[in-house]
Design a protein around this motif. Structure first.
Motif, PDB file in Angstrom:
ATOM      1  N   ARG A 233       0.814  -1.133   0.045  1.00 12.80           N
ATOM      2  CA  ARG A 233      -0.034  -0.094  -0.026  1.00 12.80           C
ATOM      3  C   ARG A 233       0.782   1.293  -0.026  1.00 12.80           C
ATOM      4  N   ALA A 234       1.983   1.220   0.762  1.00 11.43           N
ATOM      5  CA  ALA A 234       2.996   2.360   0.800  1.00 11.43           C
ATOM      6  C   ALA A 234       3.482   2.570  -0.601  1.00 11.43           C
ATOM      7  N   ALA A 235       3.849   1.511  -1.194  1.00  7.04           N
ATOM      8  CA  ALA A 235       4.345   1.713  -2.586  1.00  7.04           C
ATOM      9  C   ALA A 235       3.227   2.296  -3.716  1.00  7.04           C
ATOM     10  N   LEU A 236       2.029   1.902  -3.671  1.00  6.49           N
ATOM     11  CA  LEU A 236       1.035   2.187  -4.493  1.00  6.49           C
ATOM     12  C   LEU A 236       0.816   3.800  -4.124  1.00  6.49           C
ATOM     13  N   ASP A 237       1.050   4.239  -2.852  1.00  6.53           N
ATOM     14  CA  ASP A 237       0.765   5.640  -2.463  1.00  6.53           C
ATOM     15  C   ASP A 237       1.825   6.433  -2.654  1.00  6.53           C
ATOM     16  N   GLY A 238       3.121   5.858  -3.349  1.00  4.36           N
ATOM     17  CA  GLY A 238       4.157   6.732  -4.095  1.00  4.36           C
ATOM     18  C   GLY A 238       5.003   7.001  -2.875  1.00  4.36           C
ATOM     19  N   LEU A 239       5.284   6.115  -1.976  1.00 10.99           N
ATOM     20  CA  LEU A 239       6.308   6.505  -0.941  1.00 10.99           C
ATOM     21  C   LEU A 239       7.615   5.948  -0.906  1.00 10.99           C
ATOM     22  N   GLY A 240       7.775   4.969  -1.953  1.00 13.60           N
ATOM     23  CA  GLY A 240       9.039   4.653  -2.041  1.00 13.60           C
ATOM     24  C   GLY A 240       8.993   3.175  -3.026  1.00 13.60           C
ATOM     25  N   TRP A 241      10.222   2.680  -3.279  1.00 14.83           N
ATOM     26  CA  TRP A 241      10.422   1.428  -3.994  1.00 14.83           C
ATOM     27  C   TRP A 241      10.140   0.343  -3.005  1.00 14.83           C
ATOM     28  N   ILE A 242       9.572  -0.745  -3.911  1.00 15.66           N
ATOM     29  CA  ILE A 242       9.287  -1.924  -3.379  1.00 15.66           C
ATOM     30  C   ILE A 242      10.053  -3.179  -4.088  1.00 15.66           C
ATOM     31  N   TYR A 243      10.553  -4.165  -3.453  1.00 19.66           N
ATOM     32  CA  TYR A 243      11.250  -5.179  -3.843  1.00 19.66           C
ATOM     33  C   TYR A 243      10.557  -6.759  -3.130  1.00 19.66           C
ATOM     34  N   THR A 244       9.865  -7.407  -4.203  1.00 17.29           N
ATOM     35  CA  THR A 244       9.170  -8.336  -3.423  1.00 17.29           C
ATOM     36  C   THR A 244       8.855  -9.185  -4.709  1.00 17.29           C
ATOM     37  N   PHE A 245       8.096 -10.267  -4.376  1.00 18.92           N
ATOM     38  CA  PHE A 245       7.734 -11.214  -5.313  1.00 18.92           C
ATOM     39  C   PHE A 245       6.787 -10.761  -6.506  1.00 18.92           C
ATOM     40  N   GLU A 246       7.254 -11.182  -7.629  1.00 17.78           N
ATOM     41  CA  GLU A 246       6.689 -10.659  -8.851  1.00 17.78           C
ATOM     42  C   GLU A 246       5.058 -11.110  -8.916  1.00 17.78           C
ATOM     43  N   ASP A 247       4.890 -12.524  -7.990  1.00 23.32           N
ATOM     44  CA  ASP A 247       3.359 -12.822  -8.215  1.00 23.32           C
ATOM     45  C   ASP A 247       2.596 -11.742  -7.421  1.00 23.32           C
ATOM     46  N   LEU A 248       3.013 -10.836  -6.558  1.00 21.85           N
ATOM     47  CA  LEU A 248       2.181 -10.031  -5.698  1.00 21.85           C
ATOM     48  C   LEU A 248       1.954  -8.626  -6.651  1.00 21.85           C
ATOM     49  N   LEU A 249       2.801  -8.535  -7.458  1.00 23.96           N
ATOM     50  CA  LEU A 249       2.655  -7.160  -8.276  1.00 23.96           C
ATOM     51  C   LEU A 249       2.354  -7.141  -9.567  1.00 23.96           C
ATOM     52  N   ALA A 250       1.856  -8.225 -10.033  1.00 23.91           N
ATOM     53  CA  ALA A 250       1.695  -8.781 -11.598  1.00 23.91           C
ATOM     54  C   ALA A 250       0.384  -7.912 -11.848  1.00 23.91           C
ATOM     55  N   ASP A 251      -0.636  -8.068 -10.714  1.00 20.04           N
ATOM     56  CA  ASP A 251      -1.981  -7.233 -11.191  1.00 20.04           C
ATOM     57  C   ASP A 251      -1.780  -5.843 -11.159  1.00 20.04           C
ATOM     58  N   HIS A 252      -0.870  -5.365 -10.418  1.00 24.74           N
ATOM     59  CA  HIS A 252      -0.661  -3.704 -10.244  1.00 24.74           C
ATOM     60  C   HIS A 252       0.249  -3.540 -11.871  1.00 24.74           C
ATOM     61  N   PHE A 253       1.087  -4.287 -12.116  1.00 25.19           N
ATOM     62  CA  PHE A 253       1.467  -4.098 -13.487  1.00 25.19           C
ATOM     63  C   PHE A 253       0.590  -4.008 -14.497  1.00 25.19           C
ATOM     64  N   ALA A 254      -0.388  -5.057 -14.640  1.00 21.14           N
ATOM     65  CA  ALA A 254      -1.216  -5.001 -15.636  1.00 21.14           C
ATOM     66  C   ALA A 254      -2.177  -3.686 -15.584  1.00 21.14           C
ATOM     67  N   ALA A 255      -2.604  -3.152 -14.182  1.00 20.73           N
ATOM     68  CA  ALA A 255      -3.360  -2.075 -14.222  1.00 20.73           C
ATOM     69  C   ALA A 255      -2.588  -0.669 -14.128  1.00 20.73           C
ATOM     70  N   GLY A 256      -1.200  -0.788 -14.141  1.00 19.92           N
ATOM     71  CA  GLY A 256      -0.392   0.448 -14.453  1.00 19.92           C
ATOM     72  C   GLY A 256      -0.205   1.006 -12.954  1.00 19.92           C
TER      73      GLY A 256
END
Length: 297
Positions: A233-256
């Protein structure tokens, strides 16, 4: 009175029922001398003769018959109770308690639960989401899921989920517009980063790899947490970079809503394993899960 064993009582009943030491021994898969000694030990322990023995026959004494009449229902009940345990050994009924990391609970188990539970309607899964490296057996779990580096050598390990996963670096479009894209992992040392830590350890190093070159960094930032949804949520709110499992980020990449960076530096690693003790009898529900995972792999 000297103590006597349940095995001696069972041996006495077997001889009394067969009225013959040799036939009883064949039925039990032991020697006649072993049964004879067991009956002698029992008679010595209670101080009463239980069987009349001749070269032609074996018959109970009056005391022996009374003991037979009293013991037989109890021994039959013991046999039935032990036979009843076969239902637990071989059954696909009962509760299966699993301890799994949050990434497995969120990104891997959901796709496996419905097919497994549909094919095994008698099993109830009890899943705890826990990133701490706990002693799962001391805590009462049947099995756990962990990544390879956290597995003890004396455990049986079965692959579960994807066999390759990777970490991906990402930030929101707004954050990138303000701070720009990093061109190299070391650029993150001067960028705000959102760090994950385990409950029982400090913040995890960010490990990057490209063409055999490995970098481990400890960037700083406004948030350190063991709660992945909070970091996301902090990454989505623009607070910084997140480095985590691609599985958790795939939907957000697709949504932009998140944008990946440094893809060629993303760290790949083997997927998780279901593990359990090789020194334990495997309960029926766990055996069913293990067999099912092997079939679909």
């Amino acid at each position: 009175m000297k103590p006597h064993s349940l095995a001696d009582l069972d041996a006495f009943l077997s001889v009394a029922r067969h009225r013959n030491f040799r036939r009883a021994a064949r039925d039990r898969g032991v020697s006649a001398s072993t049964l004879s000694q067991a009956v002698r030990d029992l008679e010595e322990a209670i101080g009463i003769r239980l069987l009349h023995r001749t070269t032609r026959s074996v018959t109970p004494t009056e005391a022996g018959q009374r003991l037979i009449d009293s013991l037989s229902p109890a021994m039959d009940a013991v046999t039935q109770a032990l036979d009843g345990l076969n239902d637990y050994r071989n059954s696909t009924f009962g509760t299966l308690r699993l301890n799994v990391p949050s990434i497995v609970a969120r990104a891997i188990l959901p796709d496996l639960l419905a097919p497994f539970l549909t094919s095994h309607p008698g099993i109830r899964l009890d899943v705890e989401d826990n990133n701490a490296l706990v002693d799962i057996f001391a805590a009462g779990f049947d099995a756990g899921v962990r990544y390879e580096e956290a597995l003890a050598q004396d455990m049986v390990a079965i692959p579960i989920g994807p066999r390759v996963q990777r970490y991906v670096l990402a930030a929101s479009p707004a954050h990138i517009a303000q701070h720009g894209l990093p061109q190299h992992p070391t650029d993150l040392l001067s960028r705000p980063c959102l760090r994950h830590r385990f409950h029982d350890a400090g913040p995890l190093a960010w490990e990057f790899e490209r063409q055999g070159e490995v970098l481990k960094l400890h960037p700083e930032g406004p948030l350190v947490s063991s709660n992945t949804p909070l970091l996301l949520r902090a990454a989505l709110d623009g607070l910084g970079w997140i480095y985590t499992f691609e599985d958790l980020l795939a939907d957000h990449f697709a949504a932009g809503t998140l944008v990946p960076a440094l893809r060629d530096w993303s760290l790949s690693f083997s997927g998780p394993f279901l593990y359990y003790s090789s020194r334990r009898h495997v309960p029926g529900p766990l055996r069913a899960l293990v067999d099912w995972l092997r079939r679909i792999s």
